[in-house]
Design an enzyme around this catalytic site. Structure first.
Site, PDB file in Angstrom:
ATOM      1  N   ASN A  88      12.625 -33.130  78.640  1.00 10.62           N
ATOM      2  CA  ASN A  88      13.959 -32.883  78.070  1.00 10.62           C
ATOM      3  C   ASN A  88      14.986 -33.862  78.612  1.00 10.62           C
ATOM      4  O   ASN A  88      15.939 -34.211  77.925  1.00 10.62           O
ATOM      5  CB  ASN A  88      14.360 -31.409  78.227  1.00 10.62           C
ATOM      6  CG  ASN A  88      14.606 -31.016  79.666  1.00 10.62           C
ATOM      7  OD1 ASN A  88      15.645 -31.313  80.211  1.00 10.62           O
ATOM      8  ND2 ASN A  88      13.643 -30.340  80.286  1.00 10.62           N
TER       9      ASN A  88
ATOM     10  N   GLU B 157       2.698 -29.373  78.850  1.00 14.72           N
ATOM     11  CA  GLU B 157       2.863 -28.334  77.808  1.00 14.72           C
ATOM     12  C   GLU B 157       1.923 -28.618  76.637  1.00 14.72           C
ATOM     13  O   GLU B 157       1.324 -27.702  76.074  1.00 14.72           O
ATOM     14  CB  GLU B 157       4.327 -28.311  77.326  1.00 14.72           C
ATOM     15  CG  GLU B 157       4.608 -27.198  76.332  1.00 14.72           C
ATOM     16  CD  GLU B 157       6.069 -27.162  75.882  1.00 14.72           C
ATOM     17  OE1 GLU B 157       6.963 -27.514  76.687  1.00 14.72           O
ATOM     18  OE2 GLU B 157       6.315 -26.798  74.723  1.00 14.72           O
TER      19      GLU B 157
ATOM     20  N   THR C 129       8.412 -27.745  73.025  1.00 22.57           N
ATOM     21  CA  THR C 129       9.745 -27.133  73.066  1.00 22.57           C
ATOM     22  C   THR C 129      10.871 -28.089  73.452  1.00 22.57           C
ATOM     23  O   THR C 129      12.039 -27.758  73.287  1.00 22.57           O
ATOM     24  CB  THR C 129       9.744 -25.979  74.090  1.00 22.57           C
ATOM     25  OG1 THR C 129       9.265 -26.504  75.334  1.00 22.57           O
ATOM     26  CG2 THR C 129       8.872 -24.836  73.632  1.00 22.57           C
TER      27      THR C 129
HETATM   28  S1  SF4 Z   1      13.242 -26.306  78.662  1.00 28.90           S
HETATM   29 FE1  SF4 Z   1      13.331 -24.409  79.826  1.00 28.90          FE
HETATM   30  S2  SF4 Z   1      13.734 -22.768  78.336  1.00 28.90           S
HETATM   31 FE2  SF4 Z   1      13.048 -24.598  77.214  1.00 28.90          FE
HETATM   32  S3  SF4 Z   1      10.832 -24.241  76.990  1.00 28.90           S
HETATM   33 FE3  SF4 Z   1      11.113 -25.536  78.819  1.00 28.90          FE
HETATM   34  S4  SF4 Z   1      11.208 -24.063  80.520  1.00 28.90           S
HETATM   35 FE4  SF4 Z   1      11.508 -22.900  78.615  1.00 28.90          FE
END
Ligand code: SF4
Length: 298
Positions: free
Chosen positions: A239, A146, A182
């Site tokens: 994440n 990203e 993000t």
């Molecule tokens: S975690 Fe999921 S909703 Fe959040 S930016 Fe990444 S792909 Fe998009």
């Protein structure tokens, strides 16, 4: 003979498992997988530049259906395109820069974009601010796809990955815009933006940590007490790694990460009575449920 006392002992020994909600794919991952699966029904020779989402179970499943993942091996998306001469290329949920679009189009490839709308928004906002004369400070994780996509927008973007790197910024412009990857930690980013505001009081701050990331981190911060917290997700998933760091930072619960039941270190379960379990936004439900079933049967 099974006496009442024996049954009570068995009940006492049974492990308690708390599934920390929400779990399952986020909207961006669902969107990307729908695009890949729909394309597989109508096209041959489908290529993915690196992992379309960070989960090996999903990548293997797509591979079996005919989608070819070009392994990253420390190469950029631009470099990965060198391996494709014809067919269809699908850009991942992480997004790519315009240079990648242009190179794919110049090679005559069919281009399909599975970028998460949230990442598109970040790209568009940065482009708009650059055109309006702003200097851009972008916060992210080094070498993440990203981040690679965003930094490909312009070589003038100032990139930092932690609070200490703010000291090395030297910007002489009243117009400064700052935004971020993000999937960062909602708690780390507060501190970074506070320090940026101290250094550049006029800075325009646009926190773009997505909703899926935010609510999972809040749930992990507020998880019930337990002997162990298991976070399920790929080693490359940003994440997922942030869920681990939030759990370690805000609770006293020992926290481990695994990709699936096979990679779960069973030694960590010895003497454990209560387990909390959560997962990253690119971890399929069935992978988590398999672990929960295993824990319930211990
Ligand atoms: S975690 Fe999921 S909703 Fe959040 S930016 Fe990444 S792909 Fe998009």
């Amino acid at each position: 003979m099974i006496t009442k006392a024996v049954i009570e002992d068995l009940v006492v020994l049974r492990m308690k498992v708390n599934k920390i909600e929400p779990q399952g794919f986020c909207k961006g991952v669902i969107n990307a997988l729908n695009i890949v699966n729909d394309t597989l029904k109508i096209k041959n020779r489908i290529y993915l530049l690196g992992e379309v989402i960070h989960n090996k179970n999903v990548i293997n499943d797509l591979q079996e259906k005919g989608a070819i993942t070009i392994p990253t091996n420390n190469r950029t998306r631009l470099e990965l395109l060198d391996e494709i001469d014809k067919g269809t290329v699908i850009f991942s949920a992480h997004g790519v820069s315009n240079a990648v679009y242009e190179k794919a189009n110049a090679k005559g490839l069919d281009v399909i974009d599975a970028t998460c709308p949230m990442v598109h928004l970040v790209h568009n906002n940065i482009i708009k601010r650059i055109n309006d004369g702003y200097d851009i400070i972008y916060i992210g994780t080094k070498n993440h796809p990203e981040v690679e996509g965003v930094l490909g927008i312009s070589s003038s973007i100032h990139f930092i990955s932690n609070v200490d790197e703010i000291d090395s910024l030297n910007i002489n412009n009243d117009k400064i815009y700052s935004t971020n990857q993000t999937t960062l930690s909602i708690y780390d980013i507060e501190n970074i933006y506070k320090r940026l505001k101290d250094k550049y009081p006029n800075i325009l701050i646009d926190n773009k940590i997505c909703n899926a990331t935010t609510i999972r981190q809040e749930a992990i911060k507020n998880q019930p007490n337990a002997d162990l917290c298991i976070i399920v997700g790929d080693k490359l998933s940003s994440n997922t790694k942030k869920l681990v760091s939030v759990s370690e930072k805000f609770t006293n619960i020992k926290t481990i990460q695994c990709e699936d039941l096979n990679s779960l270190d069973k030694n960590e379960l010895k003497g454990i009575n209560t387990v909390n379990i959560s997962s990253g936004a690119s971890t399929p439900d069935y992978v988590v449920n398999e672990i929960i079933e295993y824990l319930n049967n211990l």
